[in-house]
Motif scaffolding. Structure first.
Motif, short mmCIF file in Angstrom:
data_model
loop_
_atom_site.label_atom_id
_atom_site.label_comp_id
_atom_site.label_asym_id
_atom_site.label_seq_id
_atom_site.Cartn_x
_atom_site.Cartn_y
_atom_site.Cartn_z
N PRO A 228 -3.37 15.74 4.70
CA PRO A 228 -2.61 14.56 5.13
C PRO A 228 -2.95 13.36 4.25
O PRO A 228 -4.09 13.19 3.82
CB PRO A 228 -3.09 14.34 6.58
CG PRO A 228 -3.60 15.67 7.02
CD PRO A 228 -4.16 16.33 5.80
N ALA A 229 -1.96 12.54 3.98
CA ALA A 229 -2.16 11.39 3.10
C ALA A 229 -3.16 10.42 3.70
O ALA A 229 -3.08 10.08 4.88
CB ALA A 229 -0.83 10.69 2.84
N ASP A 230 -4.12 9.99 2.90
CA ASP A 230 -5.13 9.04 3.34
C ASP A 230 -4.61 7.62 3.10
O ASP A 230 -4.22 7.29 1.97
CB ASP A 230 -6.42 9.27 2.56
CG ASP A 230 -7.58 8.44 3.09
OD1 ASP A 230 -7.35 7.61 3.99
OD2 ASP A 230 -8.70 8.63 2.60
N PRO A 231 -4.60 6.76 4.12
CA PRO A 231 -4.11 5.38 3.92
C PRO A 231 -4.86 4.64 2.82
O PRO A 231 -4.27 3.80 2.13
CB PRO A 231 -4.34 4.72 5.29
CG PRO A 231 -4.38 5.85 6.26
CD PRO A 231 -4.96 7.01 5.52
N GLU A 232 -6.15 4.97 2.63
CA GLU A 232 -6.94 4.27 1.61
C GLU A 232 -6.41 4.53 0.19
O GLU A 232 -6.62 3.71 -0.70
CB GLU A 232 -8.40 4.69 1.69
CG GLU A 232 -9.14 4.12 2.88
CD GLU A 232 -10.64 4.39 2.81
OE1 GLU A 232 -11.23 4.20 1.72
OE2 GLU A 232 -11.21 4.81 3.82
N SER A 233 -5.76 5.66 -0.03
CA SER A 233 -5.27 5.99 -1.37
C SER A 233 -4.11 5.08 -1.79
O SER A 233 -3.80 4.98 -2.98
CB SER A 233 -4.83 7.45 -1.44
OG SER A 233 -3.82 7.72 -0.50
N TYR A 234 -3.46 4.41 -0.82
CA TYR A 234 -2.36 3.49 -1.14
C TYR A 234 -2.86 2.08 -1.44
O TYR A 234 -2.14 1.28 -2.04
CB TYR A 234 -1.37 3.41 0.02
CG TYR A 234 -0.59 4.67 0.29
CD1 TYR A 234 0.60 4.93 -0.39
CD2 TYR A 234 -1.03 5.59 1.23
CE1 TYR A 234 1.32 6.09 -0.13
CE2 TYR A 234 -0.32 6.75 1.48
CZ TYR A 234 0.86 6.99 0.80
OH TYR A 234 1.57 8.15 1.05
N VAL A 235 -4.08 1.77 -0.99
CA VAL A 235 -4.58 0.39 -1.07
C VAL A 235 -4.65 -0.14 -2.50
O VAL A 235 -4.18 -1.26 -2.76
CB VAL A 235 -5.96 0.27 -0.37
CG1 VAL A 235 -6.60 -1.08 -0.66
CG2 VAL A 235 -5.80 0.47 1.13
N PRO A 236 -5.23 0.60 -3.49
CA PRO A 236 -5.31 0.03 -4.85
C PRO A 236 -3.95 -0.35 -5.43
O PRO A 236 -3.81 -1.39 -6.07
CB PRO A 236 -5.96 1.16 -5.66
CG PRO A 236 -6.68 1.98 -4.66
CD PRO A 236 -5.87 1.92 -3.41
N GLY A 241 -0.25 -4.62 -6.92
CA GLY A 241 1.09 -5.21 -6.91
C GLY A 241 1.12 -6.63 -6.39
O GLY A 241 1.95 -7.45 -6.81
N LEU A 242 0.19 -6.97 -5.48
CA LEU A 242 0.11 -8.32 -4.91
C LEU A 242 -0.87 -9.20 -5.66
O LEU A 242 -1.05 -10.38 -5.30
CB LEU A 242 -0.31 -8.23 -3.44
CG LEU A 242 0.70 -7.56 -2.50
CD1 LEU A 242 0.05 -7.21 -1.18
CD2 LEU A 242 1.91 -8.46 -2.28
N THR A 290 2.23 -13.10 1.81
CA THR A 290 3.11 -13.12 2.98
C THR A 290 3.48 -11.70 3.39
O THR A 290 3.35 -10.77 2.60
CB THR A 290 4.40 -13.90 2.67
OG1 THR A 290 5.10 -13.24 1.61
CG2 THR A 290 4.08 -15.33 2.26
N GLN A 291 3.95 -11.59 4.63
CA GLN A 291 4.40 -10.28 5.10
C GLN A 291 5.58 -9.80 4.28
O GLN A 291 5.73 -8.60 4.02
CB GLN A 291 4.77 -10.36 6.58
CG GLN A 291 3.58 -10.55 7.50
CD GLN A 291 3.98 -10.60 8.97
OE1 GLN A 291 5.13 -10.34 9.32
NE2 GLN A 291 3.02 -10.93 9.83
N ALA A 292 6.44 -10.74 3.86
CA ALA A 292 7.60 -10.36 3.05
C ALA A 292 7.17 -9.77 1.71
O ALA A 292 7.74 -8.78 1.24
CB ALA A 292 8.49 -11.57 2.83
N ALA A 293 6.14 -10.36 1.08
CA ALA A 293 5.65 -9.86 -0.21
C ALA A 293 5.05 -8.47 -0.06
O ALA A 293 5.29 -7.57 -0.87
CB ALA A 293 4.63 -10.83 -0.79
N VAL A 294 4.24 -8.28 1.01
CA VAL A 294 3.64 -6.97 1.26
C VAL A 294 4.72 -5.94 1.56
O VAL A 294 4.67 -4.80 1.11
CB VAL A 294 2.63 -7.05 2.43
CG1 VAL A 294 2.05 -5.67 2.73
CG2 VAL A 294 1.51 -8.02 2.10
N SER A 295 5.73 -6.37 2.33
CA SER A 295 6.84 -5.47 2.68
C SER A 295 7.58 -5.00 1.44
O SER A 295 7.95 -3.83 1.33
CB SER A 295 7.80 -6.19 3.63
OG SER A 295 8.95 -5.41 3.85
N GLU A 296 7.76 -5.90 0.47
CA GLU A 296 8.47 -5.54 -0.76
C GLU A 296 7.67 -4.58 -1.62
O GLU A 296 8.20 -3.61 -2.17
CB GLU A 296 8.79 -6.81 -1.55
CG GLU A 296 9.63 -6.56 -2.79
CD GLU A 296 9.97 -7.84 -3.52
OE1 GLU A 296 10.52 -7.75 -4.63
OE2 GLU A 296 9.66 -8.93 -2.98
#
Length: 322
Positions: A228-236, A241-242, A290-296
């Motif tokens: 299963p995909a680990d959420p931590e692997s998406y963090v970097p 990007g932000l 912002t939430q909008a930036a993270v969402s994008e």
């Protein structure tokens, strides 16, 4: 009479050649045997030690290897084979540019000739329908991997998965693009650089539902071990990007570890959890976002980010109380 003279002449010539060869392979001083010393580049007499020739050309490689594995790695005998090409890169490629080795443009007759050669070269490279199928699929895999910014090892793994699916006749009833997309999705997860199903679907030529269905089928039939995909692997990727600091990235990982400890992550989308953790970490480290930036960046709705954000902070508070 003339024939006897010719035979004697031939015998004389043969004797002269044998004498010359013996002189070449024997010492001119004592007539001893000559040996080649490759280490020093010399030809030496074994009896008297006379150096007959020196500074001979070393035709071996300029590198050193201490075992067979290192020798294979350093050996340069052309481009390495790769599974990302249908013929594993063993065939000839004719450049599409109509220029010679010096960069000069070819004449009209030469251009026509090269075009014919390209056409026949392509026909010989793909001789049957299976090779044409593989060529199209591997081209799709390379295109999607480039669009998603995936490394070479993921492309190689995806190509191997598709080859296995083709060899085990998993393609009948399914599109080439669908199986190729599923292979990229599985390979990315195996390599620890996962992409969400939405991100995969954006660069694919098939619908999201078909990608998910084909992925489940390929994993089941080939017996792939995909964790299963680990959420931590998406963090970097999200933090990069932000343009967040290392401190914020570390804080996001800590939030996700706390959520795992409390079991908050169960049944939740790993992408949503990672996006919420990055947003919460940015606020906790006083970095503007912002939430909008993270969402994008994460390609997920702001509502999901808000919901997961509150759950992460609650888990953090409960750990602090405990």
């Amino acid at each position: 009479m003339s024939e006897n003279i010719r035979e004697r002449t031939r015998e004389t010539e043969d004797e002269q050649e044998q004498e010359t060869e013996q002189e070449e392979y024997s010492c001119p001083e004592c007539g001893g045997q000559l040996v080649s010393d490759d280490e020093h580049g010399e030809t030496v007499c074994t009896d008297c030690g006379l150096v007959v020739a020196e500074d001979s050309v070393d035709r071996g490689p300029e590198w050193r290897a201490f075992d067979s594995r290192e020798k294979d790695q350093k050996s340069r005998v052309g481009a390495p084979t790769t599974n990302t090409m249908h013929d594993k890169g063993l065939s000839t490629n004719i450049d599409w540019r109509n220029k010679d080795a010096y960069g000069n443009s070819l004449g009209s007759r030469q251009r026509q000739k090269m075009q014919r050669l390209r056409k026949w070269n392509e026909r010989f490279r793909t001789r049957d329908s299976k090779e044409r199928n593989l060529k199209q699929a591997l081209g799709e895999i390379d295109r999607m991997a480039s669009a998603l910014g995936l490394p070479d090892n993921v492309r190689e793994t995806a190509s191997v998965i598709y080859r296995r699916a083709l060899n085990e006749d998993l393609l009948p009833g399914r599109s080439i693009e669908g199986v190729a997309t599923a292979s990229v999705y599985a390979a990315a997860r195996q390599a620890g650089v996962p992409r969400s199903l939405d991100e995969i679907s954006e660069v694919s030529r098939v619908e999201k539902s078909e990608v998910a269905r084909t992925y489940r089928y390929v994993v089941r039939e080939l017996g792939l071990e995909v964790q299963p995909a680990d959420p931590e692997s998406y963090v970097p990727r999200f933090a990069s990007g932000l343009e967040l600091s290392d401190e914020a990235e570390h804080r996001a990982r800590q939030l996700l570890r706390n959520a795992k400890e409390k079991g908050v992550h169960s049944g939740k989308s790993p992408v949503g959890l990672a996006a919420a953790a990055v947003y919460a970490a940015a606020l906790l480290t006083n970095e503007k976002t912002t939430q909008a930036a993270v969402s994008e960046v994460a390609d997920i709705s702001e509502v999901t980010i808000r919901n997961r954000y509150h759950e992460l902070l609650e888990a953090e508070e409960n750990i602090g109380v405990a």
